[in-house]
Design an enzyme around this catalytic site. Structure first.
Site, PDB file in Angstrom:
ATOM      1  N   LYS A 262       1.074  10.314   5.376  1.00 46.20           N
ATOM      2  CA  LYS A 262       1.191   8.938   5.850  1.00 46.20           C
ATOM      3  C   LYS A 262       2.465   8.256   5.355  1.00 46.20           C
ATOM      4  O   LYS A 262       2.554   7.028   5.329  1.00 46.20           O
ATOM      5  CB  LYS A 262      -0.050   8.142   5.420  1.00 46.20           C
TER       6      LYS A 262
ATOM      7  N   TYR B 190     -14.967   0.360  -7.494  1.00 40.65           N
ATOM      8  CA  TYR B 190     -16.273   0.996  -7.323  1.00 40.65           C
ATOM      9  C   TYR B 190     -17.145   0.814  -8.560  1.00 40.65           C
ATOM     10  O   TYR B 190     -18.345   1.055  -8.506  1.00 40.65           O
ATOM     11  CB  TYR B 190     -16.079   2.486  -7.020  1.00 40.65           C
TER      12      TYR B 190
ATOM     13  N   LYS C 170      -2.064  -1.642  -3.763  1.00 42.35           N
ATOM     14  CA  LYS C 170      -2.910  -0.450  -3.791  1.00 42.35           C
ATOM     15  C   LYS C 170      -2.020   0.788  -3.840  1.00 42.35           C
ATOM     16  O   LYS C 170      -1.108   0.906  -3.019  1.00 42.35           O
ATOM     17  CB  LYS C 170      -3.811  -0.402  -2.559  1.00 42.35           C
TER      18      LYS C 170
ATOM     19  N   SER D 265     -10.072   5.270  -5.348  1.00 43.45           N
ATOM     20  CA  SER D 265     -11.063   6.327  -5.579  1.00 43.45           C
ATOM     21  C   SER D 265     -10.558   7.363  -6.570  1.00 43.45           C
ATOM     22  O   SER D 265     -11.326   7.896  -7.383  1.00 43.45           O
ATOM     23  CB  SER D 265     -11.405   7.001  -4.252  1.00 43.45           C
TER      24      SER D 265
ATOM     25  N   LYS E 210       0.865  -1.181   0.000  1.00 44.18           N
ATOM     26  CA  LYS E 210       0.000   0.000   0.000  1.00 44.18           C
ATOM     27  C   LYS E 210       0.904   1.234   0.000  1.00 44.18           C
ATOM     28  O   LYS E 210       1.637   1.493   0.958  1.00 44.18           O
ATOM     29  CB  LYS E 210      -0.929   0.023   1.204  1.00 44.18           C
TER      30      LYS E 210
ATOM     31  N   ARG F  74     -10.942   9.452   1.073  1.00 48.32           N
ATOM     32  CA  ARG F  74     -10.903  10.133   2.367  1.00 48.32           C
ATOM     33  C   ARG F  74     -12.079  11.088   2.519  1.00 48.32           C
ATOM     34  O   ARG F  74     -12.572  11.298   3.627  1.00 48.32           O
ATOM     35  CB  ARG F  74      -9.561  10.854   2.527  1.00 48.32           C
TER      36      ARG F  74
ATOM     37  N   GLU G 262       7.657  -6.834   1.730  1.00 52.25           N
ATOM     38  CA  GLU G 262       6.438  -6.682   2.543  1.00 52.25           C
ATOM     39  C   GLU G 262       5.499  -7.867   2.336  1.00 52.25           C
ATOM     40  O   GLU G 262       4.928  -8.417   3.286  1.00 52.25           O
ATOM     41  CB  GLU G 262       5.721  -5.383   2.171  1.00 52.25           C
TER      42      GLU G 262
END
Length: 340
Positions: free
Chosen positions: A233, A329, A264, A290, A210, A220, A249
């Site tokens: 982040k 989506y 992602k 998104s 990610k 968000r 990872e």
């Protein structure tokens, strides 16, 4: 170049390839379908759904066509998914600001919005799989995925909360827990917590790669954390310049007990997706974020491209890169297209 020279070259090519014509297989729709290498199916889709308290639906302005749904609206979405052949929906809550605090304590409320929604869906549409995120950003007043000490994210203290959150969500009906926080060691701890609670059949889809990305903004907005986020982040989400790190990872998450892994965002990271699927023998998913959704919708809304064609092309690209499935989506829209 003279016409005779072109003809001569063409004859040389024909002689060299013994009459091979690659375009023969492209000349008709049926022949293109006959030799198609990559297939997108309804069963490849996971539908992210936003849930809100109250009645009715509320549009997400930065994601045209996407709504925050009531619990009953999410139950209806689950019925629609079932009827379309979409196997899983993924729930994301819009948490009222009055319920947010520094520690994200609402995440540990067994009667919070996500848990109530999961129970309602399982009661009404038990054959649909439910995925819930293990993360604190929908619940914290600072918008981060973990507990904080000043400007520093506390890894181990956050993992302790995620363990409890995961058990609560699984007890409410979540079939898949998706740790999206990117804390170190969280998959092993969540697996242990689920097993100790007698929830051994609950699956884990780790957000293994990610990235700290610009493509999360509309999400968000949808969960209400954009305006609250303090700083960024990058101390826990991955540097978008790195690929080897994604492999490390993912290997760690698999060793800790992840049943599935995820990349992602998706479209800008197809190289990462391809490498993980080629080197690791585990189901690997991609999240069409998104921001990716909003870009396609904005361009299509302005008449700059054929939206339906672009959606199919991009989602097929995920599959071509090796994705076992895609969180998108567009799930209901593309499922209706695939079903004719």
């Amino acid at each position: 170049m003279a016409a005779r020279d072109v003809n001569a070259i063409s004859r040389q090519i024909q002689d060299a390839t013994s009459g091979l014509r690659m375009r023969r297989l492209r000349q008709a729709d049926w022949s293109r379908r006959l030799v198609r290498e990559t297939h997108l199916r309804c069963e490849d889709l996971i539908w992210p759904v936003f849930v809100r308290d109250g009645n009715g639906a509320e549009p997400v302005v930065s994601m045209p066509g996407v709504e925050r749904r009531s619990i009953e609206g999410c139950v209806e979405a689950a019925r629609e998914a079932r009827d379309l052949g979409i196997p899983v929906i993924s729930l994301f809550p819009y948490t009222d600001p009055s319920l947010r605090d520094e520690t994200g304590s609402e995440a540990l409320n067994p009667n919070n919005l996500v848990c109530r929604t999961a129970r309602a869906i399982k009661a009404a549409v038990p054959e649909i799989g439910i995925m819930c995120d293990a993360a604190l950003d929908p619940y914290t007043s600072h918008g981060h995925d973990g507990l904080m000490d000043g400007e520093r994210i506390l890894n181990d203290a956050t993992v302790e909360v995620l363990m409890r959150q995961s058990v609560i969500q699984a007890e409410a009906g979540a079939d898949i827990i998706g740790p999206s926080d990117m804390m170190d060691g969280r998959v092993a701890c969540i697996r242990s917590a689920l097993d100790d609670a007698g929830l051994r059949d609950t699956m884990i889809m780790a957000y293994s790669a990610k990235y700290a990305s610009a493509f999360y903004g509309p999400f968000r907005d949808a969960v209400g954390s954009n305006a609250m986020l303090k700083g960024d982040k990058r101390t826990y989400q991955m540097d978008y310049a790195n690929v080897d790190e994604a492999l490390r990872e993912a290997v760690q998450d698999i060793a800790e007990g992840a049943d599935m892994i995820m990349v992602k965002p998706g479209l800008a990271y197809l190289d990462v997706l391809s490498r993980l699927t080629q080197e690791l023998n585990v189901p690997t998913f991609a999240y069409q974020t998104s921001g990716e959704y909003a870009m396609i919708m904005a361009a299509a809304g302005n008449g700059w491209l054929d939206g339906d064609a672009a959606i199919l092309e991009v989602l097929t690209a995920y599959k071509r890169a090796g994705a076992s499935g895609i969180l998108t989506y567009f799930s209901p829209k593309i499922a209706r297209t695939l079903r004719g």
